[in-house]
Design a protein around this motif. Sequence first.
Motif, short mmCIF file in Angstrom:
data_model
loop_
_atom_site.label_atom_id
_atom_site.label_comp_id
_atom_site.label_asym_id
_atom_site.label_seq_id
_atom_site.Cartn_x
_atom_site.Cartn_y
_atom_site.Cartn_z
N ALA A 84 3.81 -2.16 15.12
CA ALA A 84 2.69 -3.02 15.52
C ALA A 84 1.35 -2.37 15.23
O ALA A 84 0.35 -3.06 14.98
CB ALA A 84 2.80 -3.37 17.00
N ALA A 85 1.31 -1.03 15.23
CA ALA A 85 0.07 -0.31 15.00
C ALA A 85 -0.28 -0.22 13.51
O ALA A 85 -1.40 0.16 13.16
CB ALA A 85 0.16 1.10 15.59
N ARG A 86 0.64 -0.57 12.65
CA ARG A 86 0.41 -0.47 11.21
C ARG A 86 0.04 -1.83 10.63
O ARG A 86 0.59 -2.86 11.04
CB ARG A 86 1.66 0.05 10.50
N PRO A 87 -0.88 -1.90 9.67
CA PRO A 87 -1.20 -3.17 9.02
C PRO A 87 0.04 -3.77 8.36
O PRO A 87 0.92 -3.04 7.87
CB PRO A 87 -2.25 -2.79 7.97
N LEU A 88 0.11 -5.09 8.34
CA LEU A 88 1.26 -5.76 7.73
C LEU A 88 1.44 -5.35 6.28
O LEU A 88 2.57 -5.17 5.80
CB LEU A 88 1.09 -7.28 7.84
#
Length: 238
Positions: A84-88
Amino acid sequence: MTESRLAWQIATELRRERTSQLLTQTALAALAGISQGTVARIERGERVPSIPLVEQVFAALGCQLRVSVEQLDTHLDAQLDELAARPLADRLDDLPLGRVQERLGDMPHLLTGCTAALLQGVPVPVDAIEIAVRWRDSARFTTWLEVAYGQRWNARWGDFGGLRLEPEEPGEHRWRTRYGEIRAQMCDELPDAIEVRHGERGYRVVPLAQVELTDPGTAALLARWRTRAGAASAATSP
């Protein structure tokens, strides 16, 4: 990726430490005295590497692993939080979706399962590219698997290999290929689909609501993520 939690943790920590030191896979491989392909396989989490190999690779980074024990499934929460903390876009870069789509060409198929959920913005772990394929396209799919150097999952061995590739043959519809693991849902007709776009590429996927109704594993991950997201939102609300 393999279903092994340990392989995923090793892959995540190795990728994080290597990138933090601004090293390419090739540069790390040279430092560790192994091939770039070996580093890539560890970072993809394809299988649990041997302990000596793990120690060798992390030593090349000036690091060592620490072993601890935790309650079962705790890793899922950490995994969901990390994703969730990483960009898609970064999460999609971990998958060879573009290459698989190009190689499948005009063979009718849809992306489903966790792969479809990820493309629709849900931060769930994807350890294999999941596709839906019609039974009448089985011969074309088998030909594709042959070209992709596919190996069928062998439950007796607990590894890939030793079985015929054809989906009609007994066994799980899982194959290890040159593009990573592929899992297929064989069906008489493809379900309704929507198209999602990321960058310049479009993907035909099973809608998220339908995935939740037909895929218990993905539905459980979605429910877990929503629970965590709701708890995090409540904790930050005034």
